[in-house]
Scaffold this active site. Sequence first.
Site, PDB file in Angstrom:
ATOM      1  N   ASP A   1      -0.608   8.376  -7.247  1.00 33.34           N
ATOM      2  CA  ASP A   1       0.577   7.647  -6.778  1.00 33.34           C
ATOM      3  C   ASP A   1       1.827   8.064  -7.553  1.00 33.34           C
ATOM      4  O   ASP A   1       2.882   8.329  -6.970  1.00 33.34           O
ATOM      5  CB  ASP A   1       0.363   6.130  -6.922  1.00 33.34           C
ATOM      6  CG  ASP A   1      -0.897   5.661  -6.207  1.00 33.34           C
ATOM      7  OD1 ASP A   1      -1.450   6.431  -5.398  1.00 33.34           O
ATOM      8  OD2 ASP A   1      -1.330   4.524  -6.473  1.00 33.34           O
TER       9      ASP A   1
ATOM     10  N   GLY B   1       0.800  -1.215   0.000  1.00 32.63           N
ATOM     11  CA  GLY B   1       0.000   0.000   0.000  1.00 32.63           C
ATOM     12  C   GLY B   1       0.834   1.268   0.000  1.00 32.63           C
ATOM     13  O   GLY B   1       0.316   2.364   0.169  1.00 32.63           O
TER      14      GLY B   1
ATOM     15  N   TYR C   1     -12.136  -1.569  -7.602  1.00 24.53           N
ATOM     16  CA  TYR C   1     -11.667  -0.211  -7.926  1.00 24.53           C
ATOM     17  C   TYR C   1     -12.335   0.283  -9.208  1.00 24.53           C
ATOM     18  O   TYR C   1     -12.851   1.405  -9.277  1.00 24.53           O
ATOM     19  CB  TYR C   1     -10.141  -0.203  -8.083  1.00 24.53           C
ATOM     20  CG  TYR C   1      -9.566   1.177  -8.304  1.00 24.53           C
ATOM     21  CD1 TYR C   1      -9.083   1.926  -7.240  1.00 24.53           C
ATOM     22  CD2 TYR C   1      -9.535   1.753  -9.578  1.00 24.53           C
ATOM     23  CE1 TYR C   1      -8.575   3.204  -7.431  1.00 24.53           C
ATOM     24  CE2 TYR C   1      -9.036   3.024  -9.778  1.00 24.53           C
ATOM     25  CZ  TYR C   1      -8.546   3.742  -8.699  1.00 24.53           C
ATOM     26  OH  TYR C   1      -8.059   5.009  -8.898  1.00 24.53           O
TER      27      TYR C   1
ATOM     28  N   SER D   1       4.530   0.672  -4.263  1.00 28.71           N
ATOM     29  CA  SER D   1       5.785   0.141  -4.794  1.00 28.71           C
ATOM     30  C   SER D   1       5.740   0.064  -6.318  1.00 28.71           C
ATOM     31  O   SER D   1       6.765   0.238  -6.985  1.00 28.71           O
ATOM     32  CB  SER D   1       6.081  -1.234  -4.193  1.00 28.71           C
ATOM     33  OG  SER D   1       4.985  -2.096  -4.389  1.00 28.71           O
TER      34      SER D   1
HETATM   35  C1  GLA Z   1      -4.995   3.721  -5.899  1.00 30.32           C
HETATM   36  C2  GLA Z   1      -4.883   4.454  -7.236  1.00 30.32           C
HETATM   37  C3  GLA Z   1      -4.880   5.961  -7.028  1.00 30.32           C
HETATM   38  C4  GLA Z   1      -6.047   6.413  -6.162  1.00 30.32           C
HETATM   39  C5  GLA Z   1      -6.150   5.558  -4.906  1.00 30.32           C
HETATM   40  C6  GLA Z   1      -7.388   5.860  -4.107  1.00 30.32           C
HETATM   41  O1  GLA Z   1      -3.844   3.933  -5.135  1.00 30.32           O
HETATM   42  O2  GLA Z   1      -3.700   4.070  -7.917  1.00 30.32           O
HETATM   43  O3  GLA Z   1      -4.895   6.617  -8.280  1.00 30.32           O
HETATM   44  O4  GLA Z   1      -7.236   6.394  -6.890  1.00 30.32           O
HETATM   45  O5  GLA Z   1      -6.143   4.171  -5.201  1.00 30.32           O
HETATM   46  O6  GLA Z   1      -7.367   7.175  -3.656  1.00 30.32           O
END
Ligand code: GLA
Length: 329
Positions: free
Chosen positions: A145, A101, A194, A104
């Site tokens: 990210d 989380g 997701y 990486s």
């Molecule tokens: C993952 C996705 C990000 C974002 C988060 C939730 O990490 O890669 O783009 O949407 O979930 O905030």
Amino acid sequence: MVTAVAPGRVNLIGDHTDTTGGLVLPMAVDLVTTVTGEAGGHEVVLTSDTEAQSARVPLLVTDPTAVTPGWARYVAGVVAELKPTTGFRGHITTTLPVGAGLSSSAALEVAVALALGFEGDAVALARLTQRAEQRSSGVPCGIMDQLASAAGVAGHALLIDCHSLSVTPVPVPDDGEIRVIHSGQSRELATSAYADRADAVHAVEQIVGPLRLIDDVDALGGIRDATLARRARHVVTENARVRRAADALAAGDLGLMGRLMVESHRSLREDFEVSTHALDHLVTRLLQTPGVYGARLTGAGFGGCVVALTRPGVLNEGWRVTPSTGAHC
Ligand code: GLA
């Protein structure tokens, strides 16, 4: 010889807002992935400290999802997007826990892109590696990210407007400690769930217009479907919380920052429904410890990690992370 370094990230607040161009407040962390090597040849060959099998990716790769072993897909995604004209041979080391989380995969993509000669600013680097991640994982992820890894600033969280892609560094007070603690539950459902949540918020936007432009939940009254209405309410209230959290951090108000994190977790649990019993239980337990200002699930949810903001030294589990500089060569 090239050495490219890219940090992982933790998101302090603002989850599931980036896919609708909303606000997020992540920071790059002091755990990094490093790619060292030399250009040459007609393929990208990378060995890794943490992986038994190396990655061998032809320069003309078209389908990164078909590349093996699994981790090499992220390398292939970058090669497919960057289209380097010369190959590369090198080695990867990392201090980031893989799949925990802390992004990486984003750190790997950003480090590989820089090692392969990417030229451009942090936003361009993040856009390219976001596309690489989408191609290699099949997940319609947002840009948070990769942009946090590319644009990190030591001592600061990053207030990112995911529509304009403006990045505003916000100082993190020295008297706050940030810890990332794994729930013990891996994020196996994350891929399909997701995409389902991303579809839901885009369906909502067909009804009410861009969620990033709405600051009053009353404007969501036209959404008949109760589930979609809750998804929308999470996004609208989360964007507002991110704005307040950035102000709270800048003012050194860790108590308020912590309360906003707790509200964010509740919204992710009840309205966006991406929490799990393991995550809820961990957040509840951490909040019982004196000196913990706030705790919430961080990232996509469905398992994975919790981020906690505390007075220094009150927790000794998980990873202690500090806000760090972004990717560089
Ligand atoms: C993952 C996705 C990000 C974002 C988060 C939730 O990490 O890669 O783009 O949407 O979930 O905030």
